[in-house]
Design a protein around this motif. Structure first.
Motif, PDB file in Angstrom:
ATOM      1  N   GLY A  40       0.815  -1.202   0.000  1.00 43.68           N
ATOM      2  CA  GLY A  40       0.000   0.000   0.000  1.00 43.68           C
ATOM      3  C   GLY A  40       0.850   1.253   0.000  1.00 43.68           C
ATOM      4  N   ASP A  41       0.223   2.381  -0.333  1.00 48.89           N
ATOM      5  CA  ASP A  41       0.852   3.693  -0.173  1.00 48.89           C
ATOM      6  C   ASP A  41       2.140   3.812  -0.992  1.00 48.89           C
ATOM      7  OD1 ASP A  41      -0.715   4.829   2.512  1.00 48.89           O
ATOM      8  OD2 ASP A  41      -0.530   2.653   2.443  1.00 48.89           O
ATOM      9  N   TRP A  42       2.077   3.275  -2.206  1.00 48.76           N
ATOM     10  CA  TRP A  42       3.267   3.223  -3.065  1.00 48.76           C
ATOM     11  C   TRP A  42       3.300   4.351  -4.094  1.00 48.76           C
ATOM     12  CZ3 TRP A  42       1.543   2.853  -8.046  1.00 48.76           C
ATOM     13  CH2 TRP A  42       0.270   2.288  -8.254  1.00 48.76           C
ATOM     14  N   GLY A  43       2.356   5.314  -4.011  1.00 47.01           N
ATOM     15  CA  GLY A  43       2.032   6.180  -5.138  1.00 47.01           C
ATOM     16  C   GLY A  43       2.912   7.339  -5.531  1.00 47.01           C
ATOM     17  N   GLY A  44       4.243   7.264  -5.331  1.00 44.93           N
ATOM     18  CA  GLY A  44       5.134   8.281  -5.878  1.00 44.93           C
ATOM     19  C   GLY A  44       4.875   9.688  -5.363  1.00 44.93           C
ATOM     20  N   VAL A  45       5.166  10.666  -6.203  1.00 49.32           N
ATOM     21  CA  VAL A  45       4.982  12.084  -5.883  1.00 49.32           C
ATOM     22  C   VAL A  45       4.501  12.811  -7.140  1.00 49.32           C
ATOM     23  CG1 VAL A  45       6.593  12.311  -3.932  1.00 49.32           C
ATOM     24  CG2 VAL A  45       7.476  12.381  -6.274  1.00 49.32           C
ATOM     25  N   PRO A  46       3.842  13.988  -6.983  1.00 45.66           N
ATOM     26  CA  PRO A  46       3.256  14.659  -8.147  1.00 45.66           C
ATOM     27  C   PRO A  46       4.229  15.490  -8.984  1.00 45.66           C
ATOM     28  CG  PRO A  46       2.689  15.837  -6.150  1.00 45.66           C
ATOM     29  CD  PRO A  46       3.433  14.612  -5.713  1.00 45.66           C
ATOM     30  N   ASN A  47       5.494  15.492  -8.615  1.00 46.65           N
ATOM     31  CA  ASN A  47       6.490  16.243  -9.387  1.00 46.65           C
ATOM     32  C   ASN A  47       7.570  15.298  -9.909  1.00 46.65           C
ATOM     33  OD1 ASN A  47       6.765  16.562  -6.305  1.00 46.65           O
ATOM     34  ND2 ASN A  47       8.881  16.663  -6.997  1.00 46.65           N
ATOM     35  N   ALA A  48       8.227  15.696 -10.986  1.00 48.21           N
ATOM     36  CA  ALA A  48       9.241  14.842 -11.624  1.00 48.21           C
ATOM     37  C   ALA A  48      10.294  14.425 -10.597  1.00 48.21           C
ATOM     38  CB  ALA A  48       9.880  15.593 -12.781  1.00 48.21           C
ATOM     39  N   PRO A  49      10.743  13.163 -10.631  1.00 46.71           N
ATOM     40  CA  PRO A  49      10.447  12.114 -11.628  1.00 46.71           C
ATOM     41  C   PRO A  49       9.191  11.287 -11.330  1.00 46.71           C
ATOM     42  CG  PRO A  49      12.119  11.310 -10.124  1.00 46.71           C
ATOM     43  CD  PRO A  49      11.770  12.694  -9.659  1.00 46.71           C
ATOM     44  N   PHE A  50       8.310  11.745 -10.435  1.00 44.07           N
ATOM     45  CA  PHE A  50       7.004  11.130 -10.161  1.00 44.07           C
ATOM     46  C   PHE A  50       7.085   9.797  -9.430  1.00 44.07           C
ATOM     47  CE2 PHE A  50       6.736  13.776 -13.971  1.00 44.07           C
ATOM     48  CZ  PHE A  50       5.876  14.752 -13.511  1.00 44.07           C
ATOM     49  N   HIS A  51       8.256   9.482  -8.924  1.00 43.60           N
ATOM     50  CA  HIS A  51       8.428   8.320  -8.053  1.00 43.60           C
ATOM     51  C   HIS A  51       9.469   8.681  -6.998  1.00 43.60           C
ATOM     52  CE1 HIS A  51      11.310   7.545 -11.462  1.00 43.60           C
ATOM     53  NE2 HIS A  51      12.133   7.557 -10.433  1.00 43.60           N
TER      54      HIS A  51
ATOM     55  N   LEU B 251      -3.164  -1.631  -1.917  1.00 41.76           N
ATOM     56  CA  LEU B 251      -3.984  -1.283  -0.765  1.00 41.76           C
ATOM     57  C   LEU B 251      -4.258   0.214  -0.621  1.00 41.76           C
ATOM     58  CD1 LEU B 251      -2.322  -3.808   1.706  1.00 41.76           C
ATOM     59  CD2 LEU B 251      -4.544  -4.041   0.575  1.00 41.76           C
ATOM     60  N   GLY B 252      -4.211   0.941  -1.737  1.00 45.40           N
ATOM     61  CA  GLY B 252      -4.636   2.336  -1.728  1.00 45.40           C
ATOM     62  C   GLY B 252      -3.527   3.354  -1.601  1.00 45.40           C
ATOM     63  N   ASP B 253      -3.886   4.623  -1.833  1.00 44.65           N
ATOM     64  CA  ASP B 253      -2.938   5.726  -2.011  1.00 44.65           C
ATOM     65  C   ASP B 253      -1.978   5.361  -3.149  1.00 44.65           C
ATOM     66  OD1 ASP B 253      -4.250   7.220  -0.169  1.00 44.65           O
ATOM     67  OD2 ASP B 253      -2.627   7.297   1.295  1.00 44.65           O
ATOM     68  N   ASN B 254      -2.608   5.134  -4.294  1.00 43.39           N
ATOM     69  CA  ASN B 254      -1.888   4.711  -5.492  1.00 43.39           C
ATOM     70  C   ASN B 254      -1.200   5.871  -6.189  1.00 43.39           C
ATOM     71  OD1 ASN B 254      -3.221   2.151  -5.042  1.00 43.39           O
ATOM     72  ND2 ASN B 254      -5.045   3.057  -5.962  1.00 43.39           N
ATOM     73  N   PHE B 255      -1.682   7.105  -5.945  1.00 47.45           N
ATOM     74  CA  PHE B 255      -1.076   8.276  -6.576  1.00 47.45           C
ATOM     75  C   PHE B 255      -1.106   9.458  -5.603  1.00 47.45           C
ATOM     76  CE2 PHE B 255      -2.886   5.616  -9.920  1.00 47.45           C
ATOM     77  CZ  PHE B 255      -1.771   5.401 -10.706  1.00 47.45           C
ATOM     78  N   TYR B 256       0.084   9.801  -5.107  1.00 45.21           N
ATOM     79  CA  TYR B 256       0.198  10.978  -4.222  1.00 45.21           C
ATOM     80  C   TYR B 256       0.352  12.238  -5.059  1.00 45.21           C
ATOM     81  CZ  TYR B 256       0.816   7.948  -0.185  1.00 45.21           C
ATOM     82  OH  TYR B 256       0.612   7.032   0.815  1.00 45.21           O
ATOM     83  N   PHE B 257      -0.157  13.412  -4.523  1.00 43.53           N
ATOM     84  CA  PHE B 257      -0.883  13.521  -3.277  1.00 43.53           C
ATOM     85  C   PHE B 257      -2.376  13.697  -3.526  1.00 43.53           C
ATOM     86  CE2 PHE B 257       3.390  14.682  -2.013  1.00 43.53           C
ATOM     87  CZ  PHE B 257       3.531  13.980  -0.821  1.00 43.53           C
ATOM     88  N   ASN B 258      -2.746  13.858  -4.786  1.00 43.28           N
ATOM     89  CA  ASN B 258      -4.140  14.152  -5.113  1.00 43.28           C
ATOM     90  C   ASN B 258      -4.692  13.246  -6.204  1.00 43.28           C
ATOM     91  OD1 ASN B 258      -4.474  16.488  -3.297  1.00 43.28           O
ATOM     92  ND2 ASN B 258      -2.976  17.458  -4.641  1.00 43.28           N
TER      93      ASN B 258
END
Length: 327
Positions: free
Chosen positions: A34-45, A71-78
């Motif tokens: 779960g909670d693997w969803g990277g970050v919203p800015n480059a490089p997005f992981h 298990l959710g939070d697939n894409f941080y933060f929004n």
């Protein structure tokens, strides 16, 4: 019969039982992360997400896996905006890209950060990616262990719809569902499904934890409404994320609580350890120096084994739960 022929027949008869004895026990195997969803800015992981992807690939290659539970939070933060959002490629496809993972199906549920975006777009992405399976906000999975009559049910929940969204920077607890009618419909569905479940193992998965000693702590809504159902219907285990670490808890009724929220961040907090009943916590790992980790589950006709694996490849903790005593 010539002596060499007798020896050959004898040798063959000795080898056959040996081959049967060494045949692997049939199992259903999967990774829960779960909670693997990277970050919203480059490089997005993040480095932790990349390390987890690498170790999940190695684990799948060496130990095998029939599926991956997200298990959710697939894409941080929004979350994501729409089905064409580049985050699907940058945070998911490009990261979990190893050859060993290409044909392993992912079964997905939504977390609180996914609900800050467009969950319908994540559901629609199931028609774009051959391995992304997210048919509806909550759904049932059924598996049979190969070459056996042993069956496994997994109920995938949307705990944000059930309990409401939580703001990580304000109140840690979801206060109330946004749509009470929808929340009641999901709970009614789950009660009926659990009451009818005849499988040998019954698992329930959601984003929010029932029990947790960490930053977010136990989810009051789930302790009140979900936990009694897990006990009443003899559920084997509840799997979740949300708190950014690894935990295993088990209640006095034998229900296991598998928390696997270390796919992208690590949080050492134990601020809610006094909010969990004494004796429930069996394992906790939240080292800030760690690159995270995940749970590896193997279900045989005899038992369900859970191994927590650090992204470095180290096995941290292992436990097992028995086959369900059917109601």
């Amino acid at each position: 019969m010539d002596t060499w022929m007798v020896l050959l027949v004898l040798q063959a008869s000795l080898l056959l039982p040996l081959a049967d004895c060494t045949a692997p026990t049939p199992t259903l195997r999967f990774v829960a992360v779960g909670d693997w969803g990277g970050v919203p800015n480059a490089p997005f992981h993040t480095a932790r997400e990349m390390a987890n992807a690498k170790e999940i690939a190695r684990t799948v290659q060496t130990m095998g896996a029939d599926l991956i539970l997200s298990l959710g939070d697939n894409f941080y933060f929004n979350g994501v905006h729409d089905v064409n959002d580049k985050r699907f490629q940058e945070t998911f496809e490009d990261v979990f890209s190893d050859r060993s993972l290409r044909n392993v199906p992912w079964y997905v549920l939504a977390g609180n950060h996914d609900h800050l975006g467009n969950v319908s777009a994540q559901i629609a992405y199931s028609k774009v990616s051959k391995r992304w399976n997210f048919p509806s906000p909550f759904y049932r999975l059924h598996f049979k262990i190969p070459r056996t009559n042993t069956s496994v049910a997994i109920f995938m929940l949307d705990t944000v719809t059930l309990c409401g969204n939580s703001n990580d920077f304000l109140s840690q607890q979801p206060e109330r569902p946004k749509d009470l009618t929808l929340a009641r419909a999901q709970m009614s569905w789950l009660k009926k499904q659990l009451a009818a479940a005849k499988e040998d193992y019954v698992l329930v998965a959601g984003h929010y934890p029932v029990w947790s000693i960490a930053e977010h702590g136990p989810t009051r809504c789930l302790v009140k409404h979900l936990q009694p159902l897990l006990v009443k219907y003899g559920v084997t285990a509840y799997l979740c994320g949300h708190d950014h670490n690894l935990q295993y808890l088990q209640d006095e009724n034998g229900v296991g609580y598998v928390l696997s929220g270390a796919g992208n961040f690590m949080d050492p907090s134990v601020r809610h350890q006094r909010k969990v009943p004494n004796g429930y916590l069996r394992f906790h790992y939240g080292s800030e120096d760690s690159l995270g980790g995940f749970a590896y589950v193997e279900i045989s006709p005899k038992e369900m084994t859970i191994t927590y694996i650090e992204a470095s490849g180290k096995s941290l903790f292992k436990t097992s739960l028995p086959k369900r005593a059917k109601p």
